[in-house]
Design an enzyme around this catalytic site. Structure first.
Site, PDB file in Angstrom:
ATOM      1  N   HIS A 142       0.829  -1.204   0.000  1.00 59.69           N
ATOM      2  CA  HIS A 142       0.000   0.000   0.000  1.00 59.69           C
ATOM      3  C   HIS A 142       0.859   1.248   0.000  1.00 59.69           C
ATOM      4  CE1 HIS A 142      -4.443  -0.684   1.095  1.00 59.69           C
ATOM      5  NE2 HIS A 142      -3.993  -1.776   0.500  1.00 59.69           N
TER       6      HIS A 142
ATOM      7  N   GLY B  40      -6.047  -3.226  -8.182  1.00 60.79           N
ATOM      8  CA  GLY B  40      -5.755  -2.016  -7.427  1.00 60.79           C
ATOM      9  C   GLY B  40      -6.980  -1.307  -6.892  1.00 60.79           C
ATOM     10  N   GLU B  41      -6.686  -0.251  -6.110  1.00 63.04           N
ATOM     11  CA  GLU B  41      -7.737   0.598  -5.579  1.00 63.04           C
ATOM     12  C   GLU B  41      -7.284   2.048  -5.637  1.00 63.04           C
ATOM     13  OE1 GLU B  41      -5.235  -1.192  -2.505  1.00 63.04           O
ATOM     14  OE2 GLU B  41      -6.795  -2.201  -3.631  1.00 63.04           O
TER      15      GLU B  41
ATOM     16  N   GLY C 119     -15.282 -11.294  -8.498  1.00 60.42           N
ATOM     17  CA  GLY C 119     -16.461 -11.543  -9.317  1.00 60.42           C
ATOM     18  C   GLY C 119     -16.151 -12.403 -10.523  1.00 60.42           C
TER      19      GLY C 119
ATOM     20  N   ALA D 162     -13.545 -10.844 -13.294  1.00 62.89           N
ATOM     21  CA  ALA D 162     -12.159 -10.922 -12.830  1.00 62.89           C
ATOM     22  C   ALA D 162     -11.718 -12.372 -12.695  1.00 62.89           C
ATOM     23  CB  ALA D 162     -12.020 -10.195 -11.501  1.00 62.89           C
TER      24      ALA D 162
END
Length: 319
Positions: free
Chosen positions: A37, A105-106, A173, A176
């Site tokens: 992160h 990623g986010e 999901g 992905a």
């Protein structure tokens, strides 16, 4: 089933991450994972060490356990060609013990490079191109690549391990999951997604999960500690991937109660609660599960208990 120890960069100072990884190997865990992160999820977590520096130190300081990113994002903050170089170097330093876990990623971490955060379908396109580039570079030859999102111009890795670094792809999901099943050597997920794991099981590929825990002998204290560290996860991934900063996660989780977190985070020292949590992952077809203990000051407590009590029970039940 194999059982790992998760290093959470967002809650633990850098030097302690290395100590925790060394002692996890000594305690008998089968592998060690590390988050990657730029920001912590919450200000109270207070840390976000550069995972790759920690990994280099762990490659030198450990001898047996595989080391794994859970997960790194190879699309914006890191160019995929650079991720390939980092991963290949880790493969060499660890004598083949490194696994590259990657995800799409986010916003929390990727916005720092000043690019707009794309919608999920574009992120999946970028993710697919990224893994194609990484896989090609692991071959050790010159790579040229012209995609919709990335270009690579005559790139070559000069230090590669004898065997290519295995690639794990995060998926939750169906879209992905299908992408990961096409490109990955193993599945990575923070949820026991049985339908996605089935795609990998059919190909004889492993599936890696992670369970956040809050071990201790005072259940109410453990529940409060779990809430401080893990309340960010209650809104679920569709929200988590979009929020840009710790202050936004704080706002999004104002109404989350300790009992809400305790529904998915085993708290206390009741072995049956931990066994039941692992059973969910086993039933979903996962072959590997790591534990992420809440609280930097409670890591040693958990390792001591796991070595003496938890791991023997889990290996008897799921071995």
């Amino acid at each position: 089933m194999e059982f790992g120890y998760s290093l959470l960069c967002e809650q633990t100072p850098p030097k302690q991450l290395i100590t925790d990884g060394i002692e996890a190997e000594e305690a008998g865990f089968d592998y060690v994972t590390i988050s990657d992160h730029y920001f912590p999820w919450l200000e109270e977590q207070g840390h976000s060490a550069y995972a790759w520096s920690v990994l280099g130190a762990l490659a030198h300081a450990t001898h047996r356990v595989p080391l794994m990113t859970l997960v790194t994002c190879p699309t914006m903050r890191y160019h995929p060609a650079v991720v390939a170089q980092k991963a290949a170097t880790m493969g060499v330093l660890s004598d083949g013990r490194f696994i590259l876990g990657i995800g799409a990623g986010e916003n929390l971490n990727e916005h720092v490079v000043g690019r707009d955060w794309p919608p999920v379908d574009v992120r999946h396109e970028m993710f697919e191109e990224a893994v194609e580039i990484i896989r090609a570079l692991f071959g050790g030859d010159y790579v040229n690549y012209r995609g919709r999102h990335y270009r690579v111009d005559s790139a070559k890795l000069y230090d590669v391990p004898a065997q290519p670094v295995p690639i794990g792809m995060a998926a939750f999901g169906p879209q992905a999951g299908r992408l990961a099943a096409r490109h990955a050597d193993l599945l990575v997920s923070d949820q026991p997604v049985g339908a996605v794991a089935d795609l990998f099981r059919r190909e004889g590929k492993p599936a890696y999960g992670q369970i956040p825990v809050a071990f201790g002998d005072d259940y109410e204290e453990c529940k409060r500690r779990a809430h401080r560290i893990w309340k960010f996860s209650v809104p679920a991934w569709k929200v988590m991937a979009e929020l840009p900063g710790p202050v936004n996660f704080e706002a999004a989780t104002k109404t989350v109660r300790p009992e809400d977190v305790a529904e998915s985070v085993p708290c206390g020292d009741g072995i049956d609660d931990y066994v039941q949590a692992v059973q969910q992952w086993a039933d979903a077809g996962f072959t590997h599960v790591s534990f992420c203990q809440s609280g930097p000051d409670r890591q040693k407590d958990f390792r001591t208990w796991a070595e003496a009590d938890l791991l023997p029970v889990l290996r008897e039940r799921f071995g």
